[in-house]
Scaffold this active site. Sequence first.
Site, short mmCIF file in Angstrom:
data_model
loop_
_atom_site.label_atom_id
_atom_site.label_comp_id
_atom_site.label_asym_id
_atom_site.label_seq_id
_atom_site.Cartn_x
_atom_site.Cartn_y
_atom_site.Cartn_z
N ASP A 88 20.80 44.94 60.54
CA ASP A 88 21.64 44.70 59.38
C ASP A 88 21.78 43.19 59.18
O ASP A 88 21.74 42.42 60.15
CB ASP A 88 23.05 45.26 59.61
N HIS A 145 16.49 46.59 66.32
CA HIS A 145 15.58 47.73 66.44
C HIS A 145 14.13 47.30 66.17
O HIS A 145 13.87 46.22 65.64
CB HIS A 145 16.00 48.84 65.49
N SER A 247 23.29 37.04 66.01
CA SER A 247 22.87 35.82 65.39
C SER A 247 21.73 36.05 64.41
O SER A 247 21.99 36.41 63.30
CB SER A 247 22.51 34.78 66.43
#
Length: 286
Positions: A88, A145, A247
Site C-alpha cells: 500500500d 508482498h 518506509s
Amino acid sequence: MTSPFIWLQHMLPHHAVSRMAGTLASSESRPVKNLLIRRFIDAYDVDMSEAARSIDEYRSFNDFFTRELKPGARPLADAEEYILCPADGAISQIGRIEGGKIFQAKGRHFTASQLLGGDEDAARRFEGGSFATVYLSPRDYHRVHMPAAGRLTSATYVPGDLFSVNQVTAENVDGLFARNERLACLFDGPDGCFASVMVGAMIVAGIETVWSGLEETHSPKLKRTDFSGGAHRFAAGDEMGRFILGSTVVLLFEPGRVEWLGQFKAGDSVRMGEALGRRLQPNAGA
C-alpha cells in the site's frame, strides 16, 4: 536555500533517534501501547475496519504497526498477466533505468549499483530495465508482498542514513533511496531476475523478512547472504517482509520483462495486490 526541515534531517542523530523510538514502540505495557496506538490512529486516520484484530489484542505498538488485514481485504490481480503492487502507498516514481540511473526527483538520480550495495553484476542485469518506487505513509498497511513469483537468491543489508522519506526529502536529499539503510533482496523467477529493496527511514525500528525474521539494522557493516540454494520460493502476492515503522519499496526488473501500466504517475495512490505492470515474457526465466 536549504529548508529548516532538510537542515534538521542532516543534523539529527538518525540511528539514536530511531533506537529510542523503537524502544518505546516495542513496549508491551498495556497503558503505553494502547495510548500510542489510539493517538496514532487519530493522527493518521488509520482505517481499522480492515484490521484483523482490535486495539486491545496488539502486544505492542510495533505489533499494531505491522498489523495483518482481514482475509480478502487486498484481492490480487491476475498474476498470470500482471506484475503486482508490493505494498500500500503512493508511487514516488516509476519508469525505466537509463544509463544505470534511477530517477528520484527533478535533477536527482541514484544508480542501481548504489541501491544494491555495490553489486555491479546484479546492477548490469537491470540496465535498460524497469523500476518502481512505492512510498508507504504512516497510515498504510506495512507488510511487503511479492510483485511476481520468484526464488530468493540473495539478501543484502546495506548500512546507511535514516532520512525521513517523503516528497520533500526526495526532492532535496541526493541519492535518498541509495543513501538510507536498506535490505536489497534478489529473486529469480518466470520474470527473470528482479529486486525488491526495502528502504528504511527516520524512526524505522527494524526490517523483518519471512525467511530470517528481524534483520540486524543500525549496523555499520554491509552483510550479503547467499540464498542460491533455492529453499525460499514465493508466489506472486505472498508476504516477503514488513517494516517496523517506515518506509519505501523499490522494485527493479530486467529489460523486456515489464511494461508499467500507463495510468500510473508520481503521487498516485496504490494498494498491495493491484496490477502495476503487464508481464511481457510470462514463460521465460527460472
